[in-house]
Motif scaffolding. Sequence first.
Motif, PDB file in Angstrom:
ATOM      1  N   UNK A  64      79.888  17.422 -32.257  1.00 14.56           N
ATOM      2  CA  UNK A  64      78.852  17.291 -30.661  1.00 14.56           C
ATOM      3  C   UNK A  64      80.217  18.769 -29.621  1.00 14.56           C
ATOM      4  N   UNK A  65      81.320  18.569 -29.900  1.00 11.39           N
ATOM      5  CA  UNK A  65      82.449  19.661 -29.945  1.00 11.39           C
ATOM      6  C   UNK A  65      81.770  21.174 -30.038  1.00 11.39           C
ATOM      7  N   UNK A  66      81.312  21.619 -30.950  1.00 12.38           N
ATOM      8  CA  UNK A  66      80.377  23.028 -31.487  1.00 12.38           C
ATOM      9  C   UNK A  66      79.237  23.458 -31.061  1.00 12.38           C
ATOM     10  N   UNK A  67      78.241  21.835 -30.673  1.00 12.56           N
ATOM     11  CA  UNK A  67      77.316  22.576 -30.145  1.00 12.56           C
ATOM     12  C   UNK A  67      77.088  22.587 -28.256  1.00 12.56           C
ATOM     13  N   UNK A  68      78.471  22.007 -27.760  1.00 13.22           N
ATOM     14  CA  UNK A  68      79.296  22.280 -26.259  1.00 13.22           C
ATOM     15  C   UNK A  68      78.797  23.729 -26.615  1.00 13.22           C
ATOM     16  N   UNK A  69      80.412  23.887 -27.254  1.00 13.07           N
ATOM     17  CA  UNK A  69      80.207  25.209 -26.984  1.00 13.07           C
ATOM     18  C   UNK A  69      79.870  26.424 -27.124  1.00 13.07           C
ATOM     19  N   UNK A  70      78.277  26.099 -28.011  1.00 13.14           N
ATOM     20  CA  UNK A  70      77.368  27.334 -28.088  1.00 13.14           C
ATOM     21  C   UNK A  70      76.918  26.504 -27.177  1.00 13.14           C
ATOM     22  N   UNK A  71      76.233  25.637 -26.619  1.00 10.97           N
ATOM     23  CA  UNK A  71      75.515  26.022 -25.529  1.00 10.97           C
ATOM     24  C   UNK A  71      76.299  26.768 -24.423  1.00 10.97           C
ATOM     25  N   UNK A  72      77.195  26.387 -23.917  1.00 15.29           N
ATOM     26  CA  UNK A  72      78.606  27.770 -23.158  1.00 15.29           C
ATOM     27  C   UNK A  72      79.015  28.817 -22.969  1.00 15.29           C
ATOM     28  N   UNK A  73      78.664  28.935 -24.432  1.00 14.92           N
ATOM     29  CA  UNK A  73      78.149  30.770 -24.578  1.00 14.92           C
ATOM     30  C   UNK A  73      77.475  31.307 -24.540  1.00 14.92           C
ATOM     31  N   UNK A  74      76.322  30.399 -24.373  1.00 14.18           N
ATOM     32  CA  UNK A  74      74.610  31.174 -23.743  1.00 14.18           C
ATOM     33  C   UNK A  74      74.876  30.412 -22.187  1.00 14.18           C
ATOM     34  N   UNK A  75      76.042  29.821 -21.457  1.00 13.08           N
ATOM     35  CA  UNK A  75      75.581  30.334 -20.742  1.00 13.08           C
ATOM     36  C   UNK A  75      76.891  31.106 -19.509  1.00 13.08           C
ATOM     37  N   UNK A  76      77.429  31.535 -20.564  1.00  8.56           N
ATOM     38  CA  UNK A  76      78.441  33.176 -20.332  1.00  8.56           C
ATOM     39  C   UNK A  76      79.771  32.563 -19.885  1.00  8.56           C
ATOM     40  N   UNK A  77      80.133  30.730 -20.447  1.00  9.00           N
ATOM     41  CA  UNK A  77      81.169  30.213 -20.131  1.00  9.00           C
ATOM     42  C   UNK A  77      82.173  30.721 -21.281  1.00  9.00           C
ATOM     43  N   UNK A  78      82.781  31.804 -20.885  1.00 10.16           N
ATOM     44  CA  UNK A  78      83.436  31.904 -23.001  1.00 10.16           C
ATOM     45  C   UNK A  78      84.587  31.158 -23.153  1.00 10.16           C
ATOM     46  N   UNK A  79      85.616  30.999 -21.964  1.00  8.55           N
ATOM     47  CA  UNK A  79      86.535  30.577 -22.547  1.00  8.55           C
ATOM     48  C   UNK A  79      86.797  28.715 -22.036  1.00  8.55           C
TER      49      UNK A  79
END
Length: 323
Positions: free
Chosen positions: A83-98
């Motif tokens: 769940x953390x990994x997938x949420x990280x991927x979603x944040x990646x795609x909305x350009x919230x890199x931190x």
Amino acid sequence: DYNQAITLDSTQAQAYANRGLAYLNLKDYPQAIADCDQAIALDPTLAQAYANRGAAYLGLKHYQQAIADCDQAIALDPTLAQAYSNRGAAYLNVQDYPQAIADCDRAIALDPSLALAYSNRGAAYRRQGNYQQAIADYSQAIALNPTDADAYFYRGIASLWLKDAQQAAADFRQAARLDQDDLNRAWMAVWAELGKEQPSMEVSALLEALARRETHSNFQQYIVHLCTGVSLSLHGKVKEGLAAVEQAILLEPDDYDGYFWKGVLSAYYYRGARHEQEAMEAIEQALRNDMPPILLRPLYWLERDRPEFFARYAKPLLARYGV
């Protein structure tokens, strides 16, 4: 058999969640969501169902919905690394890199064997311009999953930014071997190896073979036009090659490949200050579209064939980027 389990007892939330996961693995995202919806309706505390639905929304590029489901999954079970990994991927795609990096850090802490978390974190570092860290994460992802074509490909992209074209080409070739349906991987393997000297006809033959491949998307057709254009130009058919490259740009106006090759072929084909400036503007557009500067090396071909253009325009640009 999940279908049989559901037939025997349609109140089994876990059976729907399991079947949803099976559909998720088959990339049938709408059906995965439908099964997870049913699982959640039967048991709103089933964290895995939210996590699976979040992954399905991620596959559909519905990033905010993916984040919301991952949030709920984590609230119900803070130990769900996926769940953390997938949420990280979603944040990646909305350009919230931190935030993407923070989520991947947590996923890795919970499950150090989760290859995708390293790959997602590598992507976030790459987009931040931290190419060394990106390469380290992609390398770890590859160590855990040697069949991950994306990890090889994007490690290659990071290597290009560090001006290591040799390593990039090796990674692109491996990515192409692992995913033979993606023409871009093979195209980039060719381009990364193009140096200061004009290539042999073997390179042209390889490009022609790529151009003959069956395609199923606009982006793949874009690569076909690029391969066709460069191959034609290597055979001296610069006008026809330029037309093919311009067709590529119409398909993918935000990419960089087409603009660079339009600039190179325009410099060969046209004469006069206005056309030369237009050629350089196309090349500058490629750089604005995030082209790694090491890919400028084919401009050296112009040193022999268009020495005045090379001296006036290309040489200063190459010097500016240290290529």
